[in-house]
Design an enzyme around this catalytic site. Structure first.
Site, PDB file in Angstrom:
ATOM      1  N   SER A  60     -34.017  21.015 -43.820  1.00  0.00           N
ATOM      2  CA  SER A  60     -33.100  19.989 -42.982  1.00  0.00           C
ATOM      3  C   SER A  60     -31.807  19.496 -43.618  1.00  0.00           C
ATOM      4  O   SER A  60     -30.662  19.495 -42.951  1.00  0.00           O
ATOM      5  CB  SER A  60     -33.881  18.836 -42.525  1.00  0.00           C
ATOM      6  OG  SER A  60     -34.434  18.137 -43.932  1.00  0.00           O
ATOM      7  N   GLN A  80     -26.295  40.207 -28.026  1.00  0.00           N
ATOM      8  CA  GLN A  80     -27.181  39.808 -29.081  1.00  0.00           C
ATOM      9  C   GLN A  80     -26.963  38.445 -29.675  1.00  0.00           C
ATOM     10  O   GLN A  80     -27.883  37.847 -29.939  1.00  0.00           O
ATOM     11  CB  GLN A  80     -27.338  40.952 -29.849  1.00  0.00           C
ATOM     12  CG  GLN A  80     -27.558  42.234 -29.480  1.00  0.00           C
ATOM     13  CD  GLN A  80     -27.575  43.245 -30.313  1.00  0.00           C
ATOM     14  OE1 GLN A  80     -26.823  43.319 -31.521  1.00  0.00           O
ATOM     15  NE2 GLN A  80     -28.147  44.703 -30.055  1.00  0.00           N
ATOM     16  N   GLU A 106     -16.587  30.943 -23.900  1.00  0.00           N
ATOM     17  CA  GLU A 106     -16.160  32.483 -23.511  1.00  0.00           C
ATOM     18  C   GLU A 106     -14.801  32.562 -22.610  1.00  0.00           C
ATOM     19  O   GLU A 106     -14.769  31.946 -21.605  1.00  0.00           O
ATOM     20  CB  GLU A 106     -17.168  33.349 -23.391  1.00  0.00           C
ATOM     21  CG  GLU A 106     -17.200  34.772 -23.294  1.00  0.00           C
ATOM     22  CD  GLU A 106     -18.449  35.260 -23.011  1.00  0.00           C
ATOM     23  OE1 GLU A 106     -19.539  34.874 -23.529  1.00  0.00           O
ATOM     24  OE2 GLU A 106     -18.422  36.620 -22.428  1.00  0.00           O
ATOM     25  N   SER A 108     -12.982  33.658 -19.785  1.00  0.00           N
ATOM     26  CA  SER A 108     -13.544  34.212 -18.538  1.00  0.00           C
ATOM     27  C   SER A 108     -13.014  35.103 -17.732  1.00  0.00           C
ATOM     28  O   SER A 108     -11.652  35.167 -17.608  1.00  0.00           O
ATOM     29  CB  SER A 108     -13.542  32.869 -17.389  1.00  0.00           C
ATOM     30  OG  SER A 108     -13.879  32.974 -16.275  1.00  0.00           O
ATOM     31  N   ARG A 110     -13.434  35.671 -14.534  1.00  0.00           N
ATOM     32  CA  ARG A 110     -13.128  35.212 -13.393  1.00  0.00           C
ATOM     33  C   ARG A 110     -11.723  34.737 -13.212  1.00  0.00           C
ATOM     34  O   ARG A 110     -11.069  34.908 -12.188  1.00  0.00           O
ATOM     35  CB  ARG A 110     -14.015  33.875 -13.067  1.00  0.00           C
ATOM     36  CG  ARG A 110     -15.379  34.060 -12.758  1.00  0.00           C
ATOM     37  CD  ARG A 110     -16.244  32.976 -12.470  1.00  0.00           C
ATOM     38  NE  ARG A 110     -15.731  32.444 -10.980  1.00  0.00           N
ATOM     39  CZ  ARG A 110     -16.015  31.340 -10.661  1.00  0.00           C
ATOM     40  NH1 ARG A 110     -16.621  30.523 -11.243  1.00  0.00           N
ATOM     41  NH2 ARG A 110     -15.958  31.166  -9.419  1.00  0.00           N
ATOM     42  N   ARG A 178     -14.427  42.667 -11.326  1.00  0.00           N
ATOM     43  CA  ARG A 178     -14.755  42.967 -12.670  1.00  0.00           C
ATOM     44  C   ARG A 178     -16.059  43.845 -12.674  1.00  0.00           C
ATOM     45  O   ARG A 178     -16.353  44.247 -13.695  1.00  0.00           O
ATOM     46  CB  ARG A 178     -14.811  41.615 -13.456  1.00  0.00           C
ATOM     47  CG  ARG A 178     -15.991  40.762 -13.285  1.00  0.00           C
ATOM     48  CD  ARG A 178     -15.982  39.528 -13.914  1.00  0.00           C
ATOM     49  NE  ARG A 178     -16.815  38.559 -13.061  1.00  0.00           N
ATOM     50  CZ  ARG A 178     -17.136  37.406 -13.864  1.00  0.00           C
ATOM     51  NH1 ARG A 178     -16.929  37.204 -15.014  1.00  0.00           N
ATOM     52  NH2 ARG A 178     -17.955  36.344 -13.111  1.00  0.00           N
ATOM     53  N   ARG A 206     -29.286  39.399 -38.725  1.00  0.00           N
ATOM     54  CA  ARG A 206     -28.280  40.459 -38.469  1.00  0.00           C
ATOM     55  C   ARG A 206     -27.485  41.176 -39.669  1.00  0.00           C
ATOM     56  O   ARG A 206     -26.918  41.947 -39.311  1.00  0.00           O
ATOM     57  CB  ARG A 206     -27.346  39.589 -37.497  1.00  0.00           C
ATOM     58  CG  ARG A 206     -27.907  39.266 -36.437  1.00  0.00           C
ATOM     59  CD  ARG A 206     -28.668  40.264 -35.408  1.00  0.00           C
ATOM     60  NE  ARG A 206     -29.414  39.790 -34.239  1.00  0.00           N
ATOM     61  CZ  ARG A 206     -29.765  40.702 -33.433  1.00  0.00           C
ATOM     62  NH1 ARG A 206     -29.753  41.765 -33.257  1.00  0.00           N
ATOM     63  NH2 ARG A 206     -30.423  40.083 -32.327  1.00  0.00           N
TER      64      ARG A 206
END
Ligand code: FAD
Length: 240
Positions: A60, A80, A106, A108, A110, A178, A206
């Site tokens: 903690s 991932q 992130e 986009s 769009r 896209r 990782r």
């Protein structure tokens, strides 16, 4: 102090240094509050305390320090990375409690139509399928085969990109156009923030040998950048 590490052919990890909260003393003093004590300087005693906390799993005190990164990586890596939700919560609203801590943003596709970039695997970077495992990679493939694969990969990207542009020119909404872009190798850019413990959890998984080598390279960059601010705390929590 380094703030950016380049990864793969076009990617990077950038540490937002204005948004690093804490240093090695932070988890020390966050633990020492139990005894109403505080250290002003980091020395051997503080190092031993961090090692004890890490070894015994008293995690903690590592949750009050934070780091924020910008990452540019192929979508297969982002896919991932996105699974790390604790201490860097970006779960969907129904999964959250009343207090969301959105920590993933992130670019986009769009809205964004320019700078489509793909991860190009070099001829000498192709790996074979592993012999006795279901996932991961085996030995490097012969260069001659790699050269052919790289050519085919580039052709595939170019074909998808061409169809994407044609769809846009034909008036298709960008958010649908896209679909023509080969997605796994497409570079995406995002910001990710996490507690020191959350970042170390990501690193433990990782940096490990069973992680895909592409995300391992990103984890090495996160490790290098984070260690500049928390060298002892990270050594106490990251096993590899
Ligand atoms: C080599 C490798 C292969 C993988 N393959 C796959 C795959 O094929 N498919 C796939 O979907 N994923 C796969 N993953 C992702 C994996 O399942 C995890 O989602 C990812 O590693 C994130 O780890 P995490 O869940 O521990 O992280 P976080 O979500 O950050 O959780 C951190 C820790 O919090 C605790 N925790 C989290 N949620 C809860 C909860 N609800 N209740 C109680 N405790 C909780 C757990 O102790 C957990 O370890 C793989 C991961 C690796 C490293």
């Amino acid at each position: 102090m380094e703030t950016k590490v380049n990864v793969l052919d076009k990617g990077y990890v950038k540490l937002e240094t204005n948004n690093v909260m804490g240093d090695d003393l932070s988890p020390v003093n966050d633990a020492k509050v139990s005894f109403d004590r505080e250290s002003d300087e980091f020395g051997d005693k503080e190092g031993r305390l961090l090692d004890f906390l890490g070894r015994e799993g008293h995690t903690s005190p590592f949750r009050h320090s934070f780091l924020k990164f910008e990452i540019h990586a192929p979508l297969m890596v982002a896919r991932q990375w996105w699974k790390y939700v604790i201490g860097s919560d970006h779960a969907e609203q129904p999964l959250r409690n009343q207090d969301p801590h959105e920590a993933w943003n992130e670019s986009s596709r769009r809205y964004v139509t320019e700078s489509v970039e793909f991860y190009i695997v070099e001829a000498d970077e192709w790996r074979s399928a592993p012999e006795n495992r279901k996932q991961g990679s085996g030995e490097p493939l012969p260069l001659e085969q790699g050269e052919k694969l790289t050519e085919e990969l580039i052709r595939n990207y170019e074909e998808g990109h061409r169809r994407y542009q044609e769809a846009i020119e034909a008036g298709v909404a960008v958010e649908q156009a896209r679909l023509f872009l080969p997605a796994y190798g497409l570079y995406v850019r995002w910001r990710w923030a996490g507690s020191l413990q959350g970042v170390c959890h990501f690193l433990n998984q990782r940096l490990a040998g069973d992680a895909q080598s592409e995300i391992r390279e990103y984890a090495e960059a996160v490790h290098t950048l984070s260690k500049q601010h928390f060298p002892n705390a990270i050594d106490a929590l990251v096993r590899n």
